[in-house]
Write an enzyme that holds these catalytic residues in place. Structure first.
Site, PDB file in Angstrom:
ATOM      1  NE  ARG A 171      32.214  40.250  38.244  1.00 13.81           N
ATOM      2  CZ  ARG A 171      32.911  39.912  37.150  1.00 13.81           C
ATOM      3  NH1 ARG A 171      32.595  38.839  36.465  1.00 13.81           N
ATOM      4  NH2 ARG A 171      33.911  40.670  36.754  1.00 13.81           N
ATOM      5  NE  ARG A 227      36.166  46.106  35.594  1.00 13.33           N
ATOM      6  CZ  ARG A 227      37.147  45.939  34.698  1.00 13.33           C
ATOM      7  NH1 ARG A 227      37.702  46.984  34.113  1.00 13.33           N
ATOM      8  NH2 ARG A 227      37.544  44.735  34.395  1.00 13.33           N
ATOM      9  NE  ARG A 279      41.699  43.355  30.746  1.00 11.62           N
ATOM     10  CZ  ARG A 279      40.953  42.633  31.582  1.00 11.62           C
ATOM     11  NH1 ARG A 279      41.308  41.412  31.917  1.00 11.62           N
ATOM     12  NH2 ARG A 279      39.852  43.129  32.109  1.00 11.62           N
ATOM     13  NE  ARG A 293      36.854  44.173  29.533  1.00 17.62           N
ATOM     14  CZ  ARG A 293      36.817  43.292  30.528  1.00 17.62           C
ATOM     15  NH1 ARG A 293      37.381  42.107  30.374  1.00 17.62           N
ATOM     16  NH2 ARG A 293      36.211  43.600  31.652  1.00 17.62           N
ATOM     17  CE  LYS A 334      37.704  36.653  37.350  1.00 17.95           C
ATOM     18  NZ  LYS A 334      38.262  37.981  37.643  1.00 17.95           N
TER      19      LYS A 334
HETATM   20  P1  AMP Z   1      34.735  40.431  33.319  1.00 16.18           P
HETATM   21  O1  AMP Z   1      35.075  40.195  31.893  1.00 16.18           O
HETATM   22  O2  AMP Z   1      34.552  39.154  34.096  1.00 16.18           O
HETATM   23  O3  AMP Z   1      35.688  41.382  34.005  1.00 16.18           O
HETATM   24  O4  AMP Z   1      33.318  41.144  33.337  1.00 16.18           O
HETATM   25  C1  AMP Z   1      33.137  42.427  32.757  1.00 16.18           C
HETATM   26  C2  AMP Z   1      31.866  43.058  33.298  1.00 16.18           C
HETATM   27  O5  AMP Z   1      30.735  42.243  32.948  1.00 16.18           O
HETATM   28  C3  AMP Z   1      31.792  43.174  34.811  1.00 16.18           C
HETATM   29  O6  AMP Z   1      32.441  44.338  35.294  1.00 16.18           O
HETATM   30  C4  AMP Z   1      30.286  43.231  35.040  1.00 16.18           C
HETATM   31  O7  AMP Z   1      29.763  44.502  34.701  1.00 16.18           O
HETATM   32  C5  AMP Z   1      29.771  42.238  33.997  1.00 16.18           C
HETATM   33  N1  AMP Z   1      29.710  40.872  34.547  1.00 16.18           N
HETATM   34  C6  AMP Z   1      30.477  39.799  34.196  1.00 16.18           C
HETATM   35  N2  AMP Z   1      30.147  38.722  34.913  1.00 16.18           N
HETATM   36  C7  AMP Z   1      29.162  39.116  35.765  1.00 16.18           C
HETATM   37  C8  AMP Z   1      28.429  38.462  36.784  1.00 16.18           C
HETATM   38  N3  AMP Z   1      28.664  37.181  37.111  1.00 16.18           N
HETATM   39  N4  AMP Z   1      27.478  39.179  37.438  1.00 16.18           N
HETATM   40  C9  AMP Z   1      27.230  40.459  37.124  1.00 16.18           C
HETATM   41  N5  AMP Z   1      27.905  41.160  36.199  1.00 16.18           N
HETATM   42  C10 AMP Z   1      28.871  40.492  35.517  1.00 16.18           C
END
Ligand code: AMP
Length: 191
Positions: A89, A146, A128, A134, A14
């Site tokens: 989400r 996740r 990654r 991260r 994404k």
């Molecule tokens: P991402 O970079 O989109 O993979 O997000 C990394 C982490 O941030 C996720 O595993 C969640 O812990 C948190 N996170 C990101 N976006 C959301 C969301 N829309 N709702 C809740 N937690 C989020």
């Protein structure tokens, strides 16, 4: 305006694709994951709260996430559209997004899901993790958590927009350029 949700499991590409789409279609990229990492990097109260969830591979509570998203949208009103990456989400986040856009006489035009199988995701995220810095990409059990959270809490968001006739799925496996071409074809029809 063109408002797009780029959807899919963690590691489905994404972020990579959103960066390319914003250049081509002149949209604003909003990644809630990036916003949280920025707050964490600055040790803000929001960042500290988010960190405890993110490092376990769990979702940050809706109230926190929705408030942060609203601020970001409201501080960037004069754009030709948004690409939401990693948001919504959950179903409450989807309802909040629809309400926020409706306040502005606007709407979500399309949710595009990048379809990628679990094993491919795990290997992409572990790869990654070697360079992303991260913590949530380093440990296979956190990655699996996740994916489980995605299936239980996030996958229903697809059905939510599908009932509005707005959700489509594209193959998320292939070269970055091939996937970008598939996405561009869909977005061109909206622009
Ligand atoms: P991402 O970079 O989109 O993979 O997000 C990394 C982490 O941030 C996720 O595993 C969640 O812990 C948190 N996170 C990101 N976006 C959301 C969301 N829309 N709702 C809740 N937690 C989020």
């Amino acid at each position: 305006m063109v408002n797009l949700i780029l959807f899919g499991p963690p590691g489905s590409g994404k972020g990579t694709q959103a960066k390319k789409l914003v250049e081509k279609f002149d949209l604003l990229h909003i990644s809630t994951g990036d916003l949280f990492r920025y707050e964490m990097g600055n040790n803000t109260p929001l960042g500290l709260e988010a960190k405890s969830y993110i490092e376990k591979g769990e979702l940050v509570p809706d109230s926190v996430t929705i408030g942060m998203l609203r601020n970001k949208v409201e501080s960037n009103p004069n754009v030709s559209g948004y690409i939401f990456d990693g948001f919504p989400r959950t179903i409450p986040q989807s309802e909040a997004l629809d309400a926020l856009l409706a306040e502005k006489q606007n709407t979500v035009h399309r949710l595009i899901m990048l379809d990628v199988q679990d094993d491919e995701i795990v290997s992409r995220l572990l790869e990654r993790g070697k360079t992303s810095g991260r913590k949530d990409d380093l440990d296979e059990s956190i990655i699996r958590n996740r994916i489980d959270v995605y299936k239980s809490e996030t996958a229903p968001v697809f059905a939510f927009y599908d009932t509005q006739g707005k959700a489509i799925k594209i193959n998320g496996v292939g070269s970055i350029e091939d996937i970008f071409n598939r996405l561009s074809e869909e977005v061109s029809q909206l622009a």
